[in-house]
Design a protein around this motif. Structure first.
Motif, PDB file in Angstrom:
ATOM      1  N   VAL A 155      -2.692  -6.963  -2.435  1.00  8.24           N
ATOM      2  CA  VAL A 155      -2.087  -6.175  -1.527  1.00  8.24           C
ATOM      3  C   VAL A 155      -0.842  -5.604  -1.901  1.00  8.24           C
ATOM      4  O   VAL A 155       0.144  -6.008  -2.525  1.00  8.24           O
ATOM      5  N   PRO A 172       1.645  -2.437  -1.414  1.00 10.83           N
ATOM      6  CA  PRO A 172       2.152  -1.210  -0.699  1.00 10.83           C
ATOM      7  C   PRO A 172       2.620  -0.071  -1.550  1.00 10.83           C
ATOM      8  O   PRO A 172       3.104  -0.169  -2.606  1.00 10.83           O
ATOM      9  N   ILE A 176      -2.927  -1.376   5.054  1.00 15.02           N
ATOM     10  CA  ILE A 176      -2.392  -2.799   5.175  1.00 15.02           C
ATOM     11  C   ILE A 176      -2.640  -3.372   6.410  1.00 15.02           C
ATOM     12  O   ILE A 176      -3.044  -4.750   6.833  1.00 15.02           O
ATOM     13  N   ALA A 211       5.359  -3.230   7.064  1.00 16.57           N
ATOM     14  CA  ALA A 211       4.461  -4.416   6.865  1.00 16.57           C
ATOM     15  C   ALA A 211       4.998  -5.524   7.263  1.00 16.57           C
ATOM     16  O   ALA A 211       4.443  -6.481   7.749  1.00 16.57           O
ATOM     17  N   ILE A 240       0.679 -10.641  -2.530  1.00 16.02           N
ATOM     18  CA  ILE A 240       1.419  -9.411  -1.967  1.00 16.02           C
ATOM     19  C   ILE A 240       2.298  -9.285  -3.201  1.00 16.02           C
ATOM     20  O   ILE A 240       2.840  -9.574  -3.875  1.00 16.02           O
ATOM     21  N   GLY A 291      -2.903   1.448  -0.082  1.00 14.85           N
ATOM     22  CA  GLY A 291      -1.504   0.789   0.040  1.00 14.85           C
ATOM     23  C   GLY A 291      -0.686   1.502   1.122  1.00 14.85           C
ATOM     24  O   GLY A 291       0.676   1.134   1.140  1.00 14.85           O
TER      25      GLY A 291
END
Length: 426
Positions: free
Chosen positions: A332, A334, A312, A343, A359, A307
């Motif tokens: 995904v 972070p 990413i 990002a 996300i 992450g």
């Protein structure tokens, strides 16, 4: 003495220490995520009646597992920690959505070289990448000795030096090499040792990539891991405080030239292929070929070992003008709010969203499946997470493979575990 020995000596008020010595040291920072904070809080309140916290400024709570509580019980657990923090004036509370605890703590500038950092999390050795001594402790030790005395006791560990050299082959990332080391040493290969990660390859990495190595020290039984601090370490710390009011005072401890080692292990990274940790343990590491072709249901970049912004970016490059395989759920996650914002600004999330990825908020991701990522009985996941034990992410018969962000991306594209070297050749 080496870096770890010098820090333990200074913090215990001694001129020198040697492996095998037992020291009582001052503690600079004590870290707990939402799960461990709840356990430690209960020990402190229920088993230590009348005790007081010596210095609340040294406590850090970060809610990274339950970033969006799905049950009443989970919500109540977080609320209890919030009440505890307010009662005891704990200011460093990073609430739900902050990110994964260690990334949050590092980006907040709470750790500087020379510190002793303890955490109720097995990945607390990560701070060895910043020139600090970091290690994990149990809930009782944290409550009884840490909370009330700002102290910790340690046996000074012997040090094993791992010397990395050579140039990685195509599509091999630092995660592949750190994971390879776990497989090479074995899960009991360095019990209570300090692992020094050294050599030209380590020196070539930035601090964020170096951090992968001490972060996984616990996977081989290590007490701590570290990289001898250098100019990159200093630059990283200074950049953390570029937009903050002043860099705090700290002392940089570096190895003496005549340091002794229990063992020295030489690793030529040019011989290492992309790696995968296969079920059922983190130490079951093999070259990617052993798993190539295994169909997957979930792919994830996230967790304490994933992450990152570089992860990413890797995913976004792979999915520019491509789509996630229809049979795969690409997650995904972070590792921090700062990474999320970066990002977002770079347009990485737009690329991944259009490609079919999901996300999620900054957090520990599917780690232990508290909020996301639970697997059904026959499902298979490949991720950048740190653990793949049976049942950790859902059904005990589900299978979980651990790999680099590039291998995760290649597999999400094809719907099966894929050698990332073939992806780059397309």
């Amino acid at each position: 003495m080496n870096m770890v020995e010098k820090i333990l000596a200074r913090k215990s008020g001694q001129k020198s220490v040697a492996p095998g010595d037992v020291v009582l040291t001052d503690i600079d920072l004590m870290l707990m995520h939402d799960l461990s904070a709840n356990f430690v809080m209960k020990v402190f309140e229920n088993e230590m009646e009348g005790a007081s916290i010596a210095d609340a400024s040294k406590l850090v709570f970060a809610f990274d597992h339950n970033f969006a509580p799905a049950t009443r019980e989970a919500a109540e657990a977080l609320a209890a920690v919030r009440r505890f923090a307010a009662k005891h004036n704990v200011k460093n509370l990073f609430d739900s959505g902050c990110g994964s605890i260690h990334h949050v703590v590092m980006e907040a500038g709470l750790v500087t070289p020379g510190m002793i950092v303890i955490g109720c999390d097995s990945h607390s050795p990560i701070y060895g990448a910043l020139g600090a001594f970091g290690t994990g402790v149990g809930n009782n030790s944290m409550a009884a000795l840490g909370f009330t005395q700002n102290k910790g006791w340690f046996k000074v560990p012997e040090t094993v030096k791992i010397h990395f050299h050579g140039t990685p082959m195509k599509a091999v990332q630092p995660r592949d090499i750190s994971q390879f080391l776990v497989g090479k040493l074995g899960e009991d290969g360095a019990i209570y040792k300090a692992l020094e990660y050294a050599g030209p390859y380590i020196e070539s990495l930035d601090v964020n990539d170096r951090a992968l190595f001490p972060l996984q020290a616990i996977d081989v039984g290590g007490k701590c891991g570290f990289v001898n601090p250098d100019e990159k370490t200093l630059r990283y710390v200074r950049e953390l405080f570029a937009n903050k009011p002043g860099v705090p005072q700290f002392e940089l401890f570096q190895n003496d030239a005549d340091g002794r080692y229990a063992d020295i292990i030489d690793i030529d990274v040019s011989r290492i292929e992309p790696q995968v940790a296969c079920p059922p343990t983190v130490g079951n590491v093999h070259p990617i070929d052993v798993a190539v072709g295994t169909p997957i249901n979930v792919a994830e970049a996230g967790g304490s070992t994933g992450g990152r912004l570089s992860d990413i970016r890797t995913l976004a490059r792979c999915f520019a003008h491509r789509r996630v395989h229809p049979g795969v759920r690409l997650q995904v996650v972070p590792a921090s709010r700062d990474i999320y914002l970066a990002a977002l600004k770079e347009g990485l999330f737009e690329t991944l969203h259009v490609a079919g990825a999901n996300i999620f908020p900054p957090s520990a991701g599917s780690n232990q499946a508290f909020n996301m990522g639970a697997l059904a009985e026959d499902e298979v996941m490949i991720s950048t997470q740190a653990r793949n034990f049976p049942g950790r992410n859902g059904h005990p018969k589900a299978r979980h493979f651990l790999a680099s962000a590039l291998t995760v991306a290649a597999s999400a594209l094809t719907g099966k575990i894929t050698d990332p070297r073939t992806l780059e050749e397309r």
